[in-house]
Design a protein around this motif. Structure first.
Motif, PDB file in Angstrom:
ATOM      1  N   MET A  58       0.838  -1.169   0.000  1.00  0.00           N
ATOM      2  CA  MET A  58       0.000   0.000   0.000  1.00  0.00           C
ATOM      3  C   MET A  58       0.891   1.242   0.000  1.00  0.00           C
ATOM      4  O   MET A  58       1.868   1.320   0.722  1.00  0.00           O
ATOM      5  CB  MET A  58      -0.879  -0.023   1.248  1.00  0.00           C
ATOM      6  N   ARG A  59       0.521   2.204  -0.807  1.00  0.00           N
ATOM      7  CA  ARG A  59       1.322   3.413  -0.942  1.00  0.00           C
ATOM      8  C   ARG A  59       1.150   4.312   0.271  1.00  0.00           C
ATOM      9  O   ARG A  59       0.045   4.515   0.766  1.00  0.00           O
ATOM     10  CB  ARG A  59       0.871   4.149  -2.189  1.00  0.00           C
ATOM     11  N   LYS A  60       2.239   4.845   0.748  1.00  0.00           N
ATOM     12  CA  LYS A  60       2.209   5.724   1.902  1.00  0.00           C
ATOM     13  C   LYS A  60       1.808   7.126   1.460  1.00  0.00           C
ATOM     14  O   LYS A  60       2.261   7.618   0.444  1.00  0.00           O
ATOM     15  CB  LYS A  60       3.575   5.743   2.576  1.00  0.00           C
ATOM     16  N   SER A  61       0.971   7.750   2.242  1.00  0.00           N
ATOM     17  CA  SER A  61       0.503   9.101   1.937  1.00  0.00           C
ATOM     18  C   SER A  61       1.633  10.103   2.109  1.00  0.00           C
ATOM     19  O   SER A  61       2.530   9.934   2.922  1.00  0.00           O
ATOM     20  CB  SER A  61      -0.648   9.457   2.879  1.00  0.00           C
ATOM     21  N   ARG A  62       1.573  11.172   1.335  1.00  0.00           N
ATOM     22  CA  ARG A  62       2.570  12.234   1.475  1.00  0.00           C
ATOM     23  C   ARG A  62       2.348  13.015   2.759  1.00  0.00           C
ATOM     24  O   ARG A  62       3.259  13.630   3.287  1.00  0.00           O
ATOM     25  CB  ARG A  62       2.490  13.196   0.298  1.00  0.00           C
ATOM     26  N   LEU A  63       1.138  12.998   3.255  1.00  0.00           N
ATOM     27  CA  LEU A  63       0.807  13.735   4.469  1.00  0.00           C
ATOM     28  C   LEU A  63       0.662  12.773   5.637  1.00  0.00           C
ATOM     29  O   LEU A  63       0.171  11.657   5.480  1.00  0.00           O
ATOM     30  CB  LEU A  63      -0.501  14.514   4.282  1.00  0.00           C
ATOM     31  N   SER A  64       1.060  13.218   6.813  1.00  0.00           N
ATOM     32  CA  SER A  64       0.920  12.393   8.007  1.00  0.00           C
ATOM     33  C   SER A  64      -0.537  12.430   8.476  1.00  0.00           C
ATOM     34  O   SER A  64      -1.343  13.235   7.998  1.00  0.00           O
ATOM     35  CB  SER A  64       1.837  12.905   9.112  1.00  0.00           C
ATOM     36  N   GLU A  65      -0.855  11.552   9.411  1.00  0.00           N
ATOM     37  CA  GLU A  65      -2.214  11.519   9.958  1.00  0.00           C
ATOM     38  C   GLU A  65      -2.599  12.863  10.573  1.00  0.00           C
ATOM     39  O   GLU A  65      -3.718  13.322  10.423  1.00  0.00           O
ATOM     40  CB  GLU A  65      -2.331  10.417  11.017  1.00  0.00           C
ATOM     41  N   GLU A  66      -1.648  13.488  11.254  1.00  0.00           N
ATOM     42  CA  GLU A  66      -1.931  14.774  11.885  1.00  0.00           C
ATOM     43  C   GLU A  66      -2.242  15.840  10.838  1.00  0.00           C
ATOM     44  O   GLU A  66      -3.153  16.639  11.013  1.00  0.00           O
ATOM     45  CB  GLU A  66      -0.749  15.220  12.749  1.00  0.00           C
ATOM     46  N   GLN A  67      -1.475  15.820   9.738  1.00  0.00           N
ATOM     47  CA  GLN A  67      -1.719  16.787   8.679  1.00  0.00           C
ATOM     48  C   GLN A  67      -3.061  16.540   8.003  1.00  0.00           C
ATOM     49  O   GLN A  67      -3.769  17.485   7.650  1.00  0.00           O
ATOM     50  CB  GLN A  67      -0.586  16.727   7.649  1.00  0.00           C
ATOM     51  N   ILE A  68      -3.425  15.277   7.832  1.00  0.00           N
ATOM     52  CA  ILE A  68      -4.717  14.940   7.238  1.00  0.00           C
ATOM     53  C   ILE A  68      -5.845  15.470   8.116  1.00  0.00           C
ATOM     54  O   ILE A  68      -6.816  16.052   7.626  1.00  0.00           O
ATOM     55  CB  ILE A  68      -4.838  13.413   7.037  1.00  0.00           C
ATOM     56  N   ILE A  69      -5.719  15.300   9.419  1.00  0.00           N
ATOM     57  CA  ILE A  69      -6.756  15.775  10.336  1.00  0.00           C
ATOM     58  C   ILE A  69      -6.855  17.292  10.301  1.00  0.00           C
ATOM     59  O   ILE A  69      -7.954  17.853  10.354  1.00  0.00           O
ATOM     60  CB  ILE A  69      -6.497  15.229  11.749  1.00  0.00           C
ATOM     61  N   VAL A  70      -5.708  17.967  10.167  1.00  0.00           N
ATOM     62  CA  VAL A  70      -5.730  19.430  10.051  1.00  0.00           C
ATOM     63  C   VAL A  70      -6.474  19.841   8.780  1.00  0.00           C
ATOM     64  O   VAL A  70      -7.292  20.776   8.800  1.00  0.00           O
ATOM     65  CB  VAL A  70      -4.292  19.994  10.075  1.00  0.00           C
ATOM     66  N   VAL A  71      -6.234  19.146   7.674  1.00  0.00           N
ATOM     67  CA  VAL A  71      -6.931  19.445   6.423  1.00  0.00           C
ATOM     68  C   VAL A  71      -8.431  19.229   6.602  1.00  0.00           C
ATOM     69  O   VAL A  71      -9.255  20.045   6.165  1.00  0.00           O
ATOM     70  CB  VAL A  71      -6.382  18.575   5.270  1.00  0.00           C
ATOM     71  N   LEU A  72      -8.808  18.148   7.276  1.00  0.00           N
ATOM     72  CA  LEU A  72     -10.232  17.874   7.498  1.00  0.00           C
ATOM     73  C   LEU A  72     -10.872  18.927   8.396  1.00  0.00           C
ATOM     74  O   LEU A  72     -12.029  19.289   8.203  1.00  0.00           O
ATOM     75  CB  LEU A  72     -10.411  16.477   8.102  1.00  0.00           C
ATOM     76  N   ARG A  73     -10.132  19.415   9.377  1.00  0.00           N
ATOM     77  CA  ARG A  73     -10.655  20.484  10.247  1.00  0.00           C
ATOM     78  C   ARG A  73     -10.867  21.767   9.450  1.00  0.00           C
ATOM     79  O   ARG A  73     -11.836  22.487   9.678  1.00  0.00           O
ATOM     80  CB  ARG A  73      -9.720  20.760  11.416  1.00  0.00           C
ATOM     81  N   GLU A  74      -9.954  22.058   8.514  1.00  0.00           N
ATOM     82  CA  GLU A  74     -10.134  23.220   7.652  1.00  0.00           C
ATOM     83  C   GLU A  74     -11.404  23.073   6.825  1.00  0.00           C
ATOM     84  O   GLU A  74     -12.158  24.028   6.644  1.00  0.00           O
ATOM     85  CB  GLU A  74      -8.933  23.399   6.720  1.00  0.00           C
ATOM     86  N   HIS A  75     -11.638  21.856   6.322  1.00  0.00           N
ATOM     87  CA  HIS A  75     -12.847  21.606   5.527  1.00  0.00           C
ATOM     88  C   HIS A  75     -14.092  21.789   6.382  1.00  0.00           C
ATOM     89  O   HIS A  75     -15.082  22.358   5.932  1.00  0.00           O
ATOM     90  CB  HIS A  75     -12.793  20.200   4.933  1.00  0.00           C
ATOM     91  N   ASP A  76     -14.039  21.303   7.624  1.00  0.00           N
ATOM     92  CA  ASP A  76     -15.174  21.470   8.530  1.00  0.00           C
ATOM     93  C   ASP A  76     -15.407  22.932   8.886  1.00  0.00           C
ATOM     94  O   ASP A  76     -16.536  23.330   9.176  1.00  0.00           O
ATOM     95  CB  ASP A  76     -14.954  20.665   9.821  1.00  0.00           C
ATOM     96  N   ALA A  77     -14.329  23.728   8.863  1.00  0.00           N
ATOM     97  CA  ALA A  77     -14.443  25.146   9.199  1.00  0.00           C
ATOM     98  C   ALA A  77     -15.110  25.944   8.086  1.00  0.00           C
ATOM     99  O   ALA A  77     -15.478  27.093   8.294  1.00  0.00           O
ATOM    100  CB  ALA A  77     -13.070  25.729   9.509  1.00  0.00           C
ATOM    101  N   GLY A  78     -15.252  25.345   6.911  1.00  0.00           N
ATOM    102  CA  GLY A  78     -15.962  26.026   5.853  1.00  0.00           C
ATOM    103  C   GLY A  78     -15.147  26.388   4.635  1.00  0.00           C
ATOM    104  O   GLY A  78     -15.647  27.046   3.731  1.00  0.00           O
ATOM    105  N   VAL A  79     -13.887  25.972   4.587  1.00  0.00           N
ATOM    106  CA  VAL A  79     -13.075  26.237   3.401  1.00  0.00           C
ATOM    107  C   VAL A  79     -13.628  25.402   2.253  1.00  0.00           C
ATOM    108  O   VAL A  79     -13.975  24.230   2.431  1.00  0.00           O
ATOM    109  CB  VAL A  79     -11.589  25.887   3.667  1.00  0.00           C
ATOM    110  N   LYS A  80     -13.715  25.999   1.079  1.00  0.00           N
ATOM    111  CA  LYS A  80     -14.272  25.293  -0.074  1.00  0.00           C
ATOM    112  C   LYS A  80     -13.381  24.122  -0.453  1.00  0.00           C
ATOM    113  O   LYS A  80     -12.153  24.182  -0.355  1.00  0.00           O
ATOM    114  CB  LYS A  80     -14.403  26.237  -1.261  1.00  0.00           C
ATOM    115  N   THR A  81     -14.012  23.047  -0.903  1.00  0.00           N
ATOM    116  CA  THR A  81     -13.301  21.822  -1.242  1.00  0.00           C
ATOM    117  C   THR A  81     -12.264  22.058  -2.327  1.00  0.00           C
ATOM    118  O   THR A  81     -11.130  21.595  -2.225  1.00  0.00           O
ATOM    119  CB  THR A  81     -14.295  20.736  -1.695  1.00  0.00           C
ATOM    120  N   ALA A  82     -12.626  22.776  -3.368  1.00  0.00           N
ATOM    121  CA  ALA A  82     -11.706  23.014  -4.478  1.00  0.00           C
ATOM    122  C   ALA A  82     -10.478  23.798  -4.011  1.00  0.00           C
ATOM    123  O   ALA A  82      -9.347  23.484  -4.390  1.00  0.00           O
ATOM    124  CB  ALA A  82     -12.417  23.763  -5.594  1.00  0.00           C
ATOM    125  N   ASP A  83     -10.689  24.822  -3.183  1.00  0.00           N
ATOM    126  CA  ASP A  83      -9.569  25.614  -2.678  1.00  0.00           C
ATOM    127  C   ASP A  83      -8.656  24.776  -1.788  1.00  0.00           C
ATOM    128  O   ASP A  83      -7.432  24.860  -1.867  1.00  0.00           O
ATOM    129  CB  ASP A  83     -10.070  26.824  -1.896  1.00  0.00           C
TER     130      ASP A  83
END
Length: 87
Positions: free
Chosen positions: A1-26
């Motif tokens: 399985m290919r390893k992600s370029r982002l760590s789990e912590e970074q992924i969660i930060v990205v998801l929190r940004e999405h939950d905060a209302g940042v547009k998906t495309a941006d």
């Protein structure tokens, strides 16, 4: 399985940004990920917090190690049974 370029912590930060209302495309453009990747992450890690992700990672590592030990023990057991049958 290919390893992600982002760590789990970074992924969660990205998801929190999405939950905060940042547009998906941006969000996808700034982090260099695809829309499908973001939705897969959301399905997998949507409700996790940072400490939960770290704990989950350690549990996964321990589970992988224990499965490997079990497989080796089963293989050794099968080899010993074969030796007993031949004798």
């Amino acid at each position: 399985m290919r390893k992600s370029r982002l760590s789990e912590e970074q992924i969660i930060v990205v998801l929190r940004e999405h939950d905060a209302g940042v547009k998906t495309a941006d969000l996808c453009r700034t982090h260099g990920i695809s829309d499908a990747t973001l939705h897969n992450w959301k399905a997998k890690d949507g409700g996790l917090k940072l400490f939960e992700a770290a704990r989950l990672r350690t549990l996964d590592d321990e589970n992988r190690r224990l499965k490997k030990l079990l497989a080796e023990a089963v293989l050794d057991n099968a080899a010993l049974k074969d030796l007993l049958v031949k004798n």
